[in-house]
Write an enzyme that holds these catalytic residues in place. Structure first.
Site, PDB file in Angstrom:
ATOM      1  N   ASN A 103      41.135  42.230  40.292  1.00 28.32           N
ATOM      2  CA  ASN A 103      39.869  41.631  39.853  1.00 28.32           C
ATOM      3  C   ASN A 103      39.158  42.471  38.794  1.00 28.32           C
ATOM      4  OD1 ASN A 103      37.511  39.731  40.268  1.00 28.32           O
ATOM      5  ND2 ASN A 103      36.559  41.690  40.796  1.00 28.32           N
ATOM      6  N   GLN A 169      33.064  49.283  38.113  1.00 36.88           N
ATOM      7  CA  GLN A 169      34.271  48.459  38.236  1.00 36.88           C
ATOM      8  C   GLN A 169      34.117  47.139  37.471  1.00 36.88           C
ATOM      9  OE1 GLN A 169      33.857  48.756  42.530  1.00 36.88           O
ATOM     10  NE2 GLN A 169      35.994  49.353  42.697  1.00 36.88           N
ATOM     11  N   ASP A 171      34.736  43.683  35.822  1.00 38.69           N
ATOM     12  CA  ASP A 171      35.699  42.614  36.136  1.00 38.69           C
ATOM     13  C   ASP A 171      36.556  42.286  34.916  1.00 38.69           C
ATOM     14  OD1 ASP A 171      34.396  42.346  38.605  1.00 38.69           O
ATOM     15  OD2 ASP A 171      34.739  40.177  38.613  1.00 38.69           O
ATOM     16  N   ASP A 201      43.919  42.670  46.320  1.00 36.51           N
ATOM     17  CA  ASP A 201      42.524  42.981  46.604  1.00 36.51           C
ATOM     18  C   ASP A 201      41.575  41.938  46.000  1.00 36.51           C
ATOM     19  OD1 ASP A 201      40.629  45.243  47.439  1.00 36.51           O
ATOM     20  OD2 ASP A 201      40.029  44.969  45.343  1.00 36.51           O
ATOM     21  N   LEU A 206      38.380  35.986  40.691  1.00 38.98           N
ATOM     22  CA  LEU A 206      39.030  36.223  39.398  1.00 38.98           C
ATOM     23  C   LEU A 206      38.345  35.494  38.238  1.00 38.98           C
ATOM     24  CD1 LEU A 206      42.832  36.142  40.347  1.00 38.98           C
ATOM     25  CD2 LEU A 206      41.198  38.024  40.488  1.00 38.98           C
ATOM     26  N   GLU A 243      43.574  39.290  50.312  1.00 37.74           N
ATOM     27  CA  GLU A 243      42.283  39.719  50.852  1.00 37.74           C
ATOM     28  C   GLU A 243      41.201  38.781  50.331  1.00 37.74           C
ATOM     29  OE1 GLU A 243      38.755  42.973  51.100  1.00 37.74           O
ATOM     30  OE2 GLU A 243      39.741  42.518  49.228  1.00 37.74           O
ATOM     31  N   HIS A 308      39.774  50.072  56.362  1.00 37.39           N
ATOM     32  CA  HIS A 308      39.101  51.150  55.634  1.00 37.39           C
ATOM     33  C   HIS A 308      37.685  50.783  55.208  1.00 37.39           C
ATOM     34  CE1 HIS A 308      40.485  48.339  52.685  1.00 37.39           C
ATOM     35  NE2 HIS A 308      39.818  48.963  51.731  1.00 37.39           N
ATOM     36  N   ASP A 309      37.333  49.506  55.267  1.00 43.04           N
ATOM     37  CA  ASP A 309      35.999  49.067  54.866  1.00 43.04           C
ATOM     38  C   ASP A 309      35.091  49.010  56.084  1.00 43.04           C
ATOM     39  OD1 ASP A 309      36.465  48.754  52.121  1.00 43.04           O
ATOM     40  OD2 ASP A 309      37.395  46.793  52.438  1.00 43.04           O
TER      41      ASP A 309
HETATM   42  C1  GLC Z   1      38.159  45.336  48.588  1.00 42.27           C
HETATM   43  C2  GLC Z   1      38.514  46.665  49.213  1.00 42.27           C
HETATM   44  C3  GLC Z   1      37.318  47.577  49.153  1.00 42.27           C
HETATM   45  C4  GLC Z   1      36.901  47.748  47.711  1.00 42.27           C
HETATM   46  C5  GLC Z   1      36.652  46.396  47.052  1.00 42.27           C
HETATM   47  C6  GLC Z   1      36.538  46.517  45.557  1.00 42.27           C
HETATM   48  O1  GLC Z   1      37.232  44.634  49.327  1.00 42.27           O
HETATM   49  O2  GLC Z   1      38.956  46.477  50.527  1.00 42.27           O
HETATM   50  O3  GLC Z   1      37.599  48.828  49.731  1.00 42.27           O
HETATM   51  O4  GLC Z   1      35.736  48.532  47.641  1.00 42.27           O
HETATM   52  O5  GLC Z   1      37.726  45.508  47.277  1.00 42.27           O
HETATM   53  O6  GLC Z   1      37.780  46.805  45.005  1.00 42.27           O
END
Ligand code: GLC
Length: 537
Positions: A103, A169, A171, A201, A206, A243, A308-309
């Site tokens: 993304n 980050q 897009d 992820d 998108l 995800e 992990h989140d």
């Molecule tokens: C997903 C990942 C998360 C990340 C996010 C942005 O949700 O699991 O850890 O911060 O995407 O990439």
């Protein structure tokens, strides 16, 4: 040899390389360290590793901010180390999928650096720009605790850029065919190195379209189908895991007609397992299962308890969210965005029976289970660390200083230091040596699940035994039938179960005990949090 649909019977194990094993004494886990632990993974019995991002990255979102898609973060090792890892994983009969973050990139990715500095470069169109921050107002903000807008002004570019996550980050612009080509190239790069697929992820975001919430758009599905097509045309036995933190009816679309994702996480089910456990009532789980649409035969849900989140509470109602926060995150420090930043064992009061029960559900409900590293030994968390770092602390291998994770003085994050979760109390070595440990319980469940493919692809039927606290169901198919009984209450329960089919014998596959049957109606005296996996013969 190819094994089609292998993912339907697989047990997945999620690994954060930085946290797993440091074999260089740098304080950061690395790929070679992970390679040295493949024997452990084999012993545990998992079938497929999911590797969180290992790409070069400034690590402002733990590697989900990528600055080079076709390389390895030097802190973690080299491409050669990675190839050796894949080889050795495969030699041990395990598969490996990796995170593919499509993304967005890091703002330190060369594409973005060029894009922001040169309006006329082709890379400008790799990202989404605007002169005003007014476009796409219906898109929600995901990282509510830190971001005020999905647009950030870039002085260098003289425009706003679009980002669904951290402002670091940006897009990618999927309307640009060049971006779509780049992503297929990235897939090829890693698939040619023999990885078995990707956990893709953040897929719902998108494309952007005015007047929509910019999630789950048909354009997004079209590109994802193109990714699947590319995979099928050129490779065998590889998978795409989705995800998409969405409601079941929306996630359903990500399977397409069996031509989009092979697997997708079941986000709405997860919090409802925690509700059911605390309310001693299986109805939240039943609700989620009833809401779950049928999926194509070649598809599979991926179910999980933690990752992990944060334990996300996006797929619950507002009152359910408040209830979950009150029940599981009484200290505001335990909360983040719309979720709870804690690990499994502390969430469940470090009660081994209850953690075992939660895992029993994970391994027997329809779908393939994912275990988050460290949860197999009941590792704790550290809510004093920022963001989601509290659940990403070093793996605890033994009780030595450094927990067998590293010999360095300073680690990327502190090891959990307080009782009852410090390495003195929780570590792999002791768990493996103790016959009654959580590790042994989970190990047994993994082995049993693997022996009985009915758990991966059999049908599910609820059996009402008249008590909300006793979650009883049948899994059947592939010439096997199982009766699963889970007591969600700490109190003992007496229940009667009426079997529909003609069954002569029940085998408790976790203990190996077997009981001949003389009647269809059975009475069980269950202990608090007891669970039974009974094979019907
Ligand atoms: C997903 C990942 C998360 C990340 C996010 C942005 O949700 O699991 O850890 O911060 O995407 O990439």
């Amino acid at each position: 040899m190819t094994i089609p649909l292998w993912y339907k019977n697989a047990v997945f194990y999620q690994i954060y390389v930085r946290a797993y094993k440091d074999d260089l004494g740098t304080g950061f886990g690395n790929i070679r360290g992970l390679s040295s632990k493949i024997g452990y993974l084999k012993e545990l019995g998992v079938d497929c590793i999911w590797l969180m991002p290992i790409y070069p990255s400034p690590l402002r979102d733990d590697g989900y901010d990528i600055s080079d898609f076709c390389n390895v973060n030097p802190q973690f090792g080299t491409l050669e180390d990675f190839q050796a890892l894949v080889k050795s994983v495969h030699e041990n009969g395990i598969r490996i999928i990796m995170d593919l973050v499509i993304n967005h990139t890091s703002d330190e990715h060369p594409w973005f650096k060029i894009a922001r500095s040169d309006k006329n470069s082709p890379y400008r169109e790799y990202y989404v720009w605007s002169d005003s921050a007014d476009r796409y107002r219906d898109a929600r903000i995901i990282f509510l605790d830190t971001e005020e807008s999905n647009w950030t002004w870039d002085t260098e570019a003289g425009q706003y850029y679009w980002h669904r996550f951290y402002s670091s980050q940006p897009d990618l612009n999927y309307d640009n065919p060049a971006v779509r080509q780049e992503i297929l190239k990235v897939m090829k790069f890693w698939l040619d190195m023999d990885v078995d697929g990707f956990r893709v992820d953040a897929v719902p975001y998108l494309f952007e379209r005015e007047g929509t919430n910019c999630e789950n758009l048909s354009e997004t599905h079209d590109f994802l189908k193109e990714m699947r097509h590319f995979l099928e045309e050129n490779y065998q036995d590889r998978i795409l895991l989705c995800e998409a933190n969405q409601w079941p009816e929306d996630v359903r679309d990500y399977f397409g007609d069996g031509d989009e994702f092979h697997m997708a996480f079941h986000f709405p089910l997860m919090p409802r397992i925690f509700m059911a456990l605390k309310q001693h009532d299986f109805s939240p789980i039943q609700w989620a299962l009833q809401k779950t649409p049928n999926i194509p035969k070649n598809s599979q849900w991926c179910i999980f308890l933690r990752n992990h989140d944060e334990l996300t509470l996006e797929m619950v109602t507002e009152s359910e969210r408040q209830w979950m926060w009150d029940a599981y995150a009484p200290d505001p420090k335990m909360r983040i965005n719309l979720g709870i930043r804690r690990r499994l064992a502390p969430l469940l009061g470090n009660n081994k029976d209850l953690i075992g029960l939660a895992n029993s559900l994970l391994f027997t409900l329809p779908g393939s289970p994912v275990i988050y590293y460290g949860d197999e030994i009941g590792m704790g968390d550290n809510i004093d660390l920022q963001d989601r770092n509290g659940v990403r602390t070093p793996m605890q291998w033994d009780a030595t200083p450094g927990a067998g994770f590293s010999t360095a003085e300073i680690l990327y994050a502190p090891i959990i230091s307080d009782a009852p979760f410090s390495p003195e109390f929780v570590n792999v070595k002791d768990e493996q040596n103790n016959e009654y440990s959580l590790w042994q319980i989970i190990h047994k469940m993994i082995l049993a699940r693997k022996q009985h493919p009915v758990f991966g692809s059999g049908s599910f039927r609820l059996i009402n035994c008249g008590k909300p606290a006793v979650f009883c169901f049948e899994r059947s198919g592939l010439e096997e039938k199982f009766l699963l009984i889970n007591n969600l209450s700490p109190e003992g329960q007496k229940v009667k179960v009426l079997l529909e089919s003609d069954c002569q014998r029940l085998i408790d596959v976790l203990s190996g005990m077997s009981f001949p049957l003389h009647q269809q109606e059975l009475t069980f005296h269950l202990e608090g949090y007891q669970f039974l996996w009974l094979k019907m013969e």
